[in-house]
Design an enzyme around this catalytic site. Structure first.
Site, PDB file in Angstrom:
ATOM      1  N   ASN A 209     -16.714 -26.084 -41.369  1.00  0.00           N
ATOM      2  CA  ASN A 209     -17.436 -26.538 -40.171  1.00  0.00           C
ATOM      3  C   ASN A 209     -18.743 -27.197 -40.595  1.00  0.00           C
ATOM      4  OD1 ASN A 209     -19.631 -24.458 -40.193  1.00  0.00           O
ATOM      5  ND2 ASN A 209     -17.844 -23.118 -40.096  1.00  0.00           N
ATOM      6  N   ASP A 305     -13.975 -10.256 -38.578  1.00  0.00           N
ATOM      7  CA  ASP A 305     -15.253 -10.560 -37.930  1.00  0.00           C
ATOM      8  C   ASP A 305     -16.341  -9.757 -38.641  1.00  0.00           C
ATOM      9  OD1 ASP A 305     -17.527 -10.576 -36.166  1.00  0.00           O
ATOM     10  OD2 ASP A 305     -16.196 -11.547 -34.726  1.00  0.00           O
ATOM     11  N   LYS A 341     -19.310  -7.829 -29.794  1.00  0.00           N
ATOM     12  CA  LYS A 341     -19.441  -7.624 -31.250  1.00  0.00           C
ATOM     13  C   LYS A 341     -20.237  -6.362 -31.579  1.00  0.00           C
ATOM     14  CE  LYS A 341     -18.524 -12.306 -32.480  1.00  0.00           C
ATOM     15  NZ  LYS A 341     -18.052 -12.994 -33.665  1.00  0.00           N
TER      16      LYS A 341
HETATM   17  O1  PMT Z   1     -26.419 -23.896 -40.650  1.00  0.00           O
HETATM   18  P1  PMT Z   1     -27.167 -24.832 -39.717  1.00  0.00           P
HETATM   19  O2  PMT Z   1     -26.730 -26.265 -39.863  1.00  0.00           O
HETATM   20  O3  PMT Z   1     -28.665 -24.661 -39.848  1.00  0.00           O
HETATM   21  O4  PMT Z   1     -26.789 -24.436 -38.213  1.00  0.00           O
HETATM   22  C1  PMT Z   1     -27.182 -23.195 -37.737  1.00  0.00           C
HETATM   23  C2  PMT Z   1     -26.053 -22.510 -36.955  1.00  0.00           C
HETATM   24  C3  PMT Z   1     -25.738 -23.293 -35.699  1.00  0.00           C
HETATM   25  C4  PMT Z   1     -24.798 -22.365 -37.809  1.00  0.00           C
HETATM   26  C5  PMT Z   1     -26.590 -21.063 -36.617  1.00  0.00           C
HETATM   27  O5  PMT Z   1     -27.788 -21.184 -35.887  1.00  0.00           O
HETATM   28  C6  PMT Z   1     -25.558 -20.274 -35.823  1.00  0.00           C
HETATM   29  O6  PMT Z   1     -25.426 -20.374 -34.615  1.00  0.00           O
HETATM   30  N1  PMT Z   1     -24.767 -19.443 -36.536  1.00  0.00           N
HETATM   31  C7  PMT Z   1     -23.635 -18.700 -35.978  1.00  0.00           C
HETATM   32  C8  PMT Z   1     -22.466 -19.645 -35.886  1.00  0.00           C
HETATM   33  C9  PMT Z   1     -21.221 -18.960 -35.364  1.00  0.00           C
HETATM   34  O7  PMT Z   1     -20.294 -18.764 -36.098  1.00  0.00           O
HETATM   35  O8  PMT Z   1     -21.308 -18.538 -34.141  1.00  0.00           O
HETATM   36  P2  PMT Z   1     -20.093 -17.773 -33.368  1.00  0.00           P
HETATM   37  O9  PMT Z   1     -20.532 -17.786 -31.950  1.00  0.00           O
HETATM   38  O10 PMT Z   1     -18.784 -18.342 -33.716  1.00  0.00           O
HETATM   39  O11 PMT Z   1     -20.179 -16.307 -33.954  1.00  0.00           O
HETATM   40  C10 PMT Z   1     -21.001 -15.317 -33.405  1.00  0.00           C
HETATM   41  C11 PMT Z   1     -21.533 -14.418 -34.491  1.00  0.00           C
HETATM   42  O12 PMT Z   1     -20.465 -13.769 -35.160  1.00  0.00           O
HETATM   43  C12 PMT Z   1     -22.336 -15.107 -35.572  1.00  0.00           C
HETATM   44  O13 PMT Z   1     -23.400 -14.266 -35.924  1.00  0.00           O
HETATM   45  C13 PMT Z   1     -21.351 -15.241 -36.718  1.00  0.00           C
HETATM   46  O14 PMT Z   1     -22.033 -15.220 -37.989  1.00  0.00           O
HETATM   47  C14 PMT Z   1     -20.506 -14.003 -36.544  1.00  0.00           C
HETATM   48  N2  PMT Z   1     -19.128 -14.136 -37.009  1.00  0.00           N
HETATM   49  C15 PMT Z   1     -18.266 -14.999 -36.399  1.00  0.00           C
HETATM   50  C16 PMT Z   1     -16.948 -15.039 -36.812  1.00  0.00           C
HETATM   51  C17 PMT Z   1     -16.529 -14.186 -37.864  1.00  0.00           C
HETATM   52  N3  PMT Z   1     -15.294 -14.218 -38.284  1.00  0.00           N
HETATM   53  N4  PMT Z   1     -17.402 -13.360 -38.448  1.00  0.00           N
HETATM   54  C18 PMT Z   1     -18.701 -13.321 -38.042  1.00  0.00           C
HETATM   55  O15 PMT Z   1     -19.506 -12.566 -38.575  1.00  0.00           O
END
Ligand code: PMT
Length: 401
Positions: A209, A305, A341
């Site tokens: 991504n 996750d 979560k």
């Molecule tokens: O890296 P940059 O270009 O600076 O951009 C920053 C960012 C947009 C990546 C950052 O600010 C951000 O939002 N990170 C989380 C991105 C994400 O995966 O969001 P999500 O809504 O899909 O996941 C929610 C949370 O669960 C996040 O804390 C993620 O790290 C975590 N997650 C998600 C999926 C997974 N399989 N394991 C996880 O731990």
């Protein structure tokens, strides 16, 4: 502050220059000595006399002042402090800093200095948003110049938006933090995830991504600067390792989870990585070939996750913070995600195309905890990280009393 630190404060020409008077007072109260350089346009807003009275020192204004040159010399002036601060930093002085123009005492000192430089931008919202300014900010940040603010709000020119200089108390705090005065998180152990994950399709292809790691790395940098022992588990990025941080490089979500679970006795976990939700179940060990028999039969499987796993662990860290990357109903979806979560706080950010959140230098976040939602203005990612770190430190301080 015990061993007295010295700041060279460059006051440039903005209506916000009056706030630099208050900044000098705040720094003085913290035992930080200030010596001022006032630009010609800065002198349209504040007088050398006010700066001299508050800083208890001579104020330097002219590059070709015979007295100043014989007494101190602009090179020595530029190196006489532990930190150079430009507040307010106008669009003009930022552009000159980027280009290396040295046409007055302030810009010459900035070009000649071998000391760290911090700037507090102040300008009209359109000037701030102009591509030229944003490009200058990006280049200066890449060169290691520290940015404080700007803030969003009403402006002297009757417009509203980003460009207000950060409040003097806040700049003073940032300067103190830079000098390591606070070490608010000393004794705490923090884990941060950052960047994308790469999920292999075969040895040469992968699913990924747009995450650059800028936000996660900034959080790790800010936590380490606040004194926390910090471990950064990073997916593949182009970024340098933040100073004072232990970095564990990983590629896939499985590797990221394993690296996180290997860390024990954590006080703080911040999951800023953009972890792929899916991986290829039947990834090939050899490079896949077009064989003329149609498309490859790729099967997806769900990734672990990491945030949910760490939040539900028996010996979980007392403060676990997720990020939520959303493209619609940002706050509502993040509120649900926090519950699903099991993390304590979630930092929601809009990653719709056009926001520039992925890969860009700025972010507009909403910090959600059990008590509600805090909407933060659009900030540089380092500033988001610094404010988040302050919030984390406050949380532990409150828990102690
Ligand atoms: O890296 P940059 O270009 O600076 O951009 C920053 C960012 C947009 C990546 C950052 O600010 C951000 O939002 N990170 C989380 C991105 C994400 O995966 O969001 P999500 O809504 O899909 O996941 C929610 C949370 O669960 C996040 O804390 C993620 O790290 C975590 N997650 C998600 C999926 C997974 N399989 N394991 C996880 O731990």
């Amino acid at each position: 502050m015990s061993d007295s630190k010295r700041v060279l404060l460059i006051v440039a020409g903005s209506i916000a220059a009056y706030k630099s008077l208050e900044l000098i007072r705040f720094l003085g109260a913290r035992g930080i000595a200030v010596r001022c350089v006032l630009t010609k346009s800065g002198a349209e807003f504040v007088t050398p006399l006010s700066l001299a009275a508050l800083s208890n020192d001579k104020v330097y204004t002219h590059l070709f002042s015979l007295t100043d040159e014989s007494e101190m010399g602009h090179i020595q002036l530029s190196r006489s402090a532990d930190l150079v601060v430009v507040a307010p930093a106008t669009a003009d002085i930022l552009a000159k800093m980027r280009a290396g123009i040295a046409d007055d005492l302030a810009t010459t000192a900035l070009l000649a200095t071998d000391k760290p430089v911090m700037v507090a931008p102040a300008m009209n919202v359109r000037m701030w948003e102009h591509k030229a300014t944003q490009d200058n900010i990006r280049v200066l940040t890449e060169r290691g110049i520290m940015m404080i603010g700007p803030d969003e709000g009403p402006m002297a020119c009757n417009e509203f938006g980003m460009g207000r200089m950060a409040e003097p108390a806040y700049i003073a705090e940032a300067i103190e933090d830079f000098f390591g005065a606070h070490q608010r998180l000393k004794g705490k152990r923090a884990l941060v995830t950052s960047g994308p994950t790469y999920e292999a399709i075969d040895p040469v292809r992968y699913i990924a991504n747009h995450s650059s790691g800028k936000q996660g790395h900034a959080v790790a940098r800010a936590l380490a600067a606040a004194g926390a022992e910090t471990i950064l588990v990073s997916g593949p990025t182009q970024l340098p390792n933040p100073a004072g941080v232990t970095v564990r490089n990983v590629k896939s979500a499985d590797e990221m989870l394993a690296a996180c679970q290997a860390e024990q006795s954590l006080d703080i976990v911040v999951c800023a990585a953009a972890v792929a939700d899916w991986k290829i179940k039947n990834a090939s060990t050899q490079k896949m070939k077009k064989n003329g028999k149609g498309l490859p039969d790729l099967e997806l499987a769900e990734n672990p996750d990491i945030l949910a796993t760490l939040s539900r662990a028996n010996k979980r860290a007392p403060l676990i913070i997720g990020f939520a990357a959303e493209t619609e109903k940002v706050v509502e979806q993040a509120i649900e995600k926090r519950k699903a979560k099991g993390c304590d706080w979630i930092v929601a950010n809009d990653v719709s195309p056009g926001t520039g959140t992925f890969g860009g230098d700025a972010n507009t976040v909403h910090v959600i905890d059990g008590a509600g939602v805090e909407n933060w203005p659009r900030l540089d990612k380092d500033e988001v990280a610094r404010r988040l770190t302050l919030r984390i430190a406050d949380h532990f301080k409150k828990a102690e009393v």
